[in-house]
Write a protein that holds these residues in place. Structure first.
Motif, PDB file in Angstrom:
ATOM      1  N   ILE A   1       0.844  -1.193   0.000  1.00 34.38           N
ATOM      2  CA  ILE A   1       0.000   0.000   0.000  1.00 34.38           C
ATOM      3  C   ILE A   1       0.881   1.245   0.000  1.00 34.38           C
ATOM      4  O   ILE A   1       0.617   2.219  -0.728  1.00 34.38           O
ATOM      5  CB  ILE A   1      -0.950   0.004   1.216  1.00 34.38           C
ATOM      6  CG1 ILE A   1      -1.991  -1.108   1.070  1.00 34.38           C
ATOM      7  CG2 ILE A   1      -1.625   1.363   1.380  1.00 34.38           C
ATOM      8  CD1 ILE A   1      -2.803  -1.348   2.332  1.00 34.38           C
ATOM      9  N   ALA A   2       1.947   1.224   0.793  1.00 34.58           N
ATOM     10  CA  ALA A   2       2.859   2.372   0.866  1.00 34.58           C
ATOM     11  C   ALA A   2       3.521   2.625  -0.483  1.00 34.58           C
ATOM     12  O   ALA A   2       3.634   3.772  -0.934  1.00 34.58           O
ATOM     13  CB  ALA A   2       3.917   2.141   1.945  1.00 34.58           C
ATOM     14  N   VAL A   3       3.956   1.566  -1.153  1.00 27.84           N
ATOM     15  CA  VAL A   3       4.591   1.741  -2.468  1.00 27.84           C
ATOM     16  C   VAL A   3       3.576   2.286  -3.464  1.00 27.84           C
ATOM     17  O   VAL A   3       3.888   3.158  -4.289  1.00 27.84           O
ATOM     18  CB  VAL A   3       5.198   0.408  -2.969  1.00 27.84           C
ATOM     19  CG1 VAL A   3       5.697   0.565  -4.411  1.00 27.84           C
ATOM     20  CG2 VAL A   3       6.348  -0.027  -2.068  1.00 27.84           C
ATOM     21  N   ASP A   4       2.343   1.817  -3.385  1.00 24.48           N
ATOM     22  CA  ASP A   4       1.319   2.336  -4.290  1.00 24.48           C
ATOM     23  C   ASP A   4       1.034   3.806  -4.010  1.00 24.48           C
ATOM     24  O   ASP A   4       0.811   4.595  -4.933  1.00 24.48           O
ATOM     25  CB  ASP A   4       0.034   1.520  -4.125  1.00 24.48           C
ATOM     26  CG  ASP A   4      -1.030   1.923  -5.146  1.00 24.48           C
ATOM     27  OD1 ASP A   4      -0.713   1.933  -6.355  1.00 24.48           O
ATOM     28  OD2 ASP A   4      -2.157   2.214  -4.740  1.00 24.48           O
TER      29      ASP A   4
ATOM     30  N   LYS B   1      -2.970  -4.043  -9.057  1.00 23.44           N
ATOM     31  CA  LYS B   1      -3.990  -3.058  -8.651  1.00 23.44           C
ATOM     32  C   LYS B   1      -5.093  -3.730  -7.847  1.00 23.44           C
ATOM     33  O   LYS B   1      -5.543  -3.201  -6.825  1.00 23.44           O
ATOM     34  CB  LYS B   1      -4.577  -2.387  -9.887  1.00 23.44           C
ATOM     35  CG  LYS B   1      -3.621  -1.471 -10.636  1.00 23.44           C
ATOM     36  CD  LYS B   1      -4.284  -0.919 -11.896  1.00 23.44           C
ATOM     37  CE  LYS B   1      -3.304  -0.082 -12.702  1.00 23.44           C
ATOM     38  NZ  LYS B   1      -3.906   0.392 -13.982  1.00 23.44           N
ATOM     39  N   ARG B   2      -5.516  -4.909  -8.308  1.00 27.22           N
ATOM     40  CA  ARG B   2      -6.589  -5.615  -7.608  1.00 27.22           C
ATOM     41  C   ARG B   2      -6.121  -6.106  -6.239  1.00 27.22           C
ATOM     42  O   ARG B   2      -6.865  -6.062  -5.259  1.00 27.22           O
ATOM     43  CB  ARG B   2      -7.070  -6.775  -8.464  1.00 27.22           C
ATOM     44  CG  ARG B   2      -7.734  -6.325  -9.775  1.00 27.22           C
ATOM     45  CD  ARG B   2      -7.948  -7.471 -10.739  1.00 27.22           C
ATOM     46  NE  ARG B   2      -8.787  -8.508 -10.166  1.00 27.22           N
ATOM     47  CZ  ARG B   2      -8.977  -9.711 -10.722  1.00 27.22           C
ATOM     48  NH1 ARG B   2      -8.364 -10.004 -11.866  1.00 27.22           N
ATOM     49  NH2 ARG B   2      -9.762 -10.597 -10.150  1.00 27.22           N
TER      50      ARG B   2
ATOM     51  N   ILE C   1       3.425  -7.788  -8.432  1.00 30.89           N
ATOM     52  CA  ILE C   1       2.509  -6.744  -7.976  1.00 30.89           C
ATOM     53  C   ILE C   1       2.884  -5.394  -8.566  1.00 30.89           C
ATOM     54  O   ILE C   1       2.011  -4.588  -8.896  1.00 30.89           O
ATOM     55  CB  ILE C   1       2.492  -6.677  -6.436  1.00 30.89           C
ATOM     56  CG1 ILE C   1       1.989  -8.012  -5.869  1.00 30.89           C
ATOM     57  CG2 ILE C   1       1.636  -5.509  -5.936  1.00 30.89           C
ATOM     58  CD1 ILE C   1       2.086  -8.114  -4.362  1.00 30.89           C
ATOM     59  N   PHE C   2       4.199  -5.162  -8.745  1.00 31.62           N
ATOM     60  CA  PHE C   2       4.669  -3.895  -9.288  1.00 31.62           C
ATOM     61  C   PHE C   2       5.528  -4.102 -10.532  1.00 31.62           C
ATOM     62  O   PHE C   2       6.280  -5.081 -10.635  1.00 31.62           O
ATOM     63  CB  PHE C   2       5.494  -3.124  -8.242  1.00 31.62           C
ATOM     64  CG  PHE C   2       4.688  -2.681  -7.060  1.00 31.62           C
ATOM     65  CD1 PHE C   2       3.841  -1.591  -7.141  1.00 31.62           C
ATOM     66  CD2 PHE C   2       4.767  -3.362  -5.858  1.00 31.62           C
ATOM     67  CE1 PHE C   2       3.085  -1.182  -6.054  1.00 31.62           C
ATOM     68  CE2 PHE C   2       4.024  -2.963  -4.759  1.00 31.62           C
ATOM     69  CZ  PHE C   2       3.181  -1.871  -4.857  1.00 31.62           C
TER      70      PHE C   2
ATOM     71  N   ALA D   1      -5.874  -5.329  -0.374  1.00 36.73           N
ATOM     72  CA  ALA D   1      -4.995  -5.127   0.782  1.00 36.73           C
ATOM     73  C   ALA D   1      -5.458  -3.938   1.611  1.00 36.73           C
ATOM     74  O   ALA D   1      -5.432  -3.978   2.844  1.00 36.73           O
ATOM     75  CB  ALA D   1      -3.552  -4.915   0.311  1.00 36.73           C
ATOM     76  N   ARG D   2      -5.906  -2.879   0.935  1.00 41.66           N
ATOM     77  CA  ARG D   2      -6.397  -1.698   1.660  1.00 41.66           C
ATOM     78  C   ARG D   2      -7.601  -2.068   2.536  1.00 41.66           C
ATOM     79  O   ARG D   2      -7.709  -1.629   3.685  1.00 41.66           O
ATOM     80  CB  ARG D   2      -6.780  -0.590   0.679  1.00 41.66           C
ATOM     81  CG  ARG D   2      -5.601   0.045  -0.047  1.00 41.66           C
ATOM     82  CD  ARG D   2      -6.061   1.179  -0.951  1.00 41.66           C
ATOM     83  NE  ARG D   2      -4.991   1.692  -1.768  1.00 41.66           N
ATOM     84  CZ  ARG D   2      -4.091   2.578  -1.386  1.00 41.66           C
ATOM     85  NH1 ARG D   2      -4.144   3.068  -0.151  1.00 41.66           N
ATOM     86  NH2 ARG D   2      -3.147   2.994  -2.202  1.00 41.66           N
ATOM     87  N   VAL D   3      -8.492  -2.862   1.973  1.00 42.13           N
ATOM     88  CA  VAL D   3      -9.671  -3.281   2.737  1.00 42.13           C
ATOM     89  C   VAL D   3      -9.260  -4.151   3.921  1.00 42.13           C
ATOM     90  O   VAL D   3      -9.748  -3.975   5.042  1.00 42.13           O
ATOM     91  CB  VAL D   3     -10.653  -4.040   1.822  1.00 42.13           C
ATOM     92  CG1 VAL D   3     -11.810  -4.605   2.636  1.00 42.13           C
ATOM     93  CG2 VAL D   3     -11.180  -3.116   0.721  1.00 42.13           C
TER      94      VAL D   3
END
Length: 315
Positions: A10-13, A62-63, A47-48, A68-70
């Motif tokens: 999440i931080a990298v995004d 992205k998905r 993922i990246f 992960a945020r949820v």
């Protein structure tokens, strides 16, 4: 897979940069990179895309990040639910508000929240309805204040107030200006200045026009310009012909001279329902109701009449 790995992706995004994400996460870049690489190996996907600068997630990434945020939010909510059960109500509430509400609600809401001295930090963003719904789905927002009903299965709505619509008429529209009240058909009798397409307020006004159109009215010359704010629409009408439609709370910002341009609607009471919305999984009930109560305190009592619900214009 663990929560720490999810927090790292999440931080990298968020930062689109491994070094900045590591700094924000209080770890070294090699540690963060290694943990993300282990997660990718476990899942069997990238993922990246590290070949791009700034770093971008892959399509599957992205998905994964959205989920992960949820997941991280729900873990954090467990701690917050326990705090509330112990009578500790504090933390951050990330709130989105649509632009046709924020100028009229926010100044008073911020004053009330400051006076209450709760240990709650409200982070406010002015966003469109679509942006708020996206923010709720990926957990970049905790709640939103917008027009409802949305009929979104993943959203819980808490109606707070009902706001009437008023016509704002240029004195150059002599026939309309001479009337003490208008009906929906009058919206198609002159140039109607509207907000641009990202605003749900525009959709509701077009619904008013369509109600009259189904009775045989004309919609010729319905608009020739689309503005970004209600204040802009008011200024356009002040200096040109035509008319626009404004929400009730905008009346408080009008001068005595401008109030002479305001006309109510007759034979109907077009209204918008304004609600605070959250994800269905949001469980911080005490904090949520503190904010709802503050919003109710910030708006006039005349807007809190549930009997107006039957006049709500569809979105």
């Amino acid at each position: 897979m663990n929560i720490q790995q999810l927090e790292y992706i999440i931080a990298v995004d968020n930062y689109r940069h491994f070094s900045k994400a590591a700094e924000a996460s209080f770890v070294t870049q090699p540690t963060l990179s290694m943990m993300i690489q282990k997660l990718e190996e476990e899942l069997g996907v990238k993922i990246f895309d590290r070949s791009q600068l700034p770093v971008h997630p892959t399509e599957i990434g992205k998905r994964i990040i959205d989920q992960a945020r949820v997941a991280v939010a729900q873990v954090n909510q467990i701690k917050e639910v326990v705090q509330e059960e112990k009578g500790i109500i504090k933390g951050v509430f990330r709130l989105g508000i649509i632009p046709t509400i924020s100028p009229y609600l926010l100044p008073r809401l911020m004053q009330i929240h400051s006076e209450n001295k709760y240990d709650i930090r409200i982070i406010i963003s002015e966003l469109t309805t679509d942006q708020i719904l996206k923010g709720l789905s990926n957990d970049s927002l905790d709640g939103g204040i917008l027009a409802t009903p949305l009929k979104e299965p993943a959203i819980r709505e808490y109606p707070i107030y009902y706001e009437r619509f008023y016509a704002y008429v240029s004195p150059l529209e002599k026939a309309l200006f001479a009337k003490t009240s208008l009906d929906e058909g009058d919206l198609t009798a002159a140039r109607l200045w509207l907000l641009d397409e990202v605003h749900c307020f525009r959709t509701q006004i077009l619904h008013l026009c369509n109600l009259r159109k189904r009775r045989g009215g004309s919609q010729q010359s319905i608009f020739s310009y689309e503005a970004g704010s209600i204040d802009t629409l008011i200024n356009i009408v002040d200096k040109n012909d035509g008319l626009t439609v404004i929400p009730e709370m905008a009346l408080a910002n009008l001068s005595e001279a401008q109030m002479k341009n305001v006309r109510p609607f007759k034979n109907s009471t077009p209204v918008r329902e304004v609600s605070l919305v959250t994800r269905k999984e949001f469980y911080r009930e005490r904090l949520l109701h503190i904010i709802i109560d503050e919003v109710r305190t910030a708006v006039p009592d005349s807007l809190q009449d549930d009997a107006l619900k039957k006049y709500v214009v569809p979105l």
